[in-house]
Design an enzyme around this catalytic site. Sequence first.
Site: not given
Ligand code: 13P
Length: 256
Positions: A9-11, A97, A99, A169, A175, A215, A236
């Site tokens: 997931n590149w966000k 998600h 976010e 998650e 993150g 993470s 992420g």
């Molecule tokens: P990180 O791997 O950066 O913690 O993010 C996880 C995530 O939100 C994947 O959708």
Amino acid sequence: MRNKIVAGNWKMNLTFQEAEELLSEIADKLEKIELRDTEVVVCPPFPYLEMALDIAGESVFSVGSQNLSEYEKGAYTGEVSAQMLASMDVDYCILGHSERRKYFGETDEIIARKVDQAIRHEFIPIVCVGELLSEREAGKHFDVVREQLEKGLFFLSEDEFSSVVIAYEPVWAIGTGVNATPAQAQEMHAYIRQLIESRYGKDVADETPILYGGSCNASNAAEIFAQPDVDGGLIGGASLKAEEFVKIVEAAVNKK
Ligand code: 13P
């Protein structure tokens, strides 16, 4: 037996040029490994999907979007519909998600409508669930995840549910550099599988991939994926570096 999946997931990261370079590097590295029963999915931002699909066409990875509209079509400025994405041959879609729940006010009801769109247009939805730190500290994490699943997903029929992928998650792990321990991940994944079994039966529960996200990186992926109910990861930050991402893919491939 269910497949393993590693999805990136590149966000909201990378320029077009950076994205193209990263995808080419990922494609090169994947060429050198045998994926067997592991699927690799990359979910870049919307404007890069077509370019990603072009590179994916010559490679072994699939492409997913990070969102889609709850509406079918029409006057919804700025939205991207499931129908549009399906017409581009995008296969997967990340939904729910944390976010999107936090910054864009997505409720379980909105997520359910998006899941419905995804299923109607034959996507594989990767539906995210997970508790806040305060909810875990209050001992409510199982209840929170159960409610997210019941409201956001369990309205599907058995047939519809059979294409769903779930990602656990925990919000406190996203993150932060603080991943759930393998035991914490396993405990929640087993709980989720048990909920699926109560709703849809053992066969469906056994076939549903449940990914861990938060993470997850090249150093901890193998021990997290080694847990019996962890079927891969939703990655992420570590999915933005080809070498790191492909090492995580290898950890899934090597899971016994
Ligand atoms: P990180 O791997 O950066 O913690 O993010 C996880 C995530 O939100 C994947 O959708």
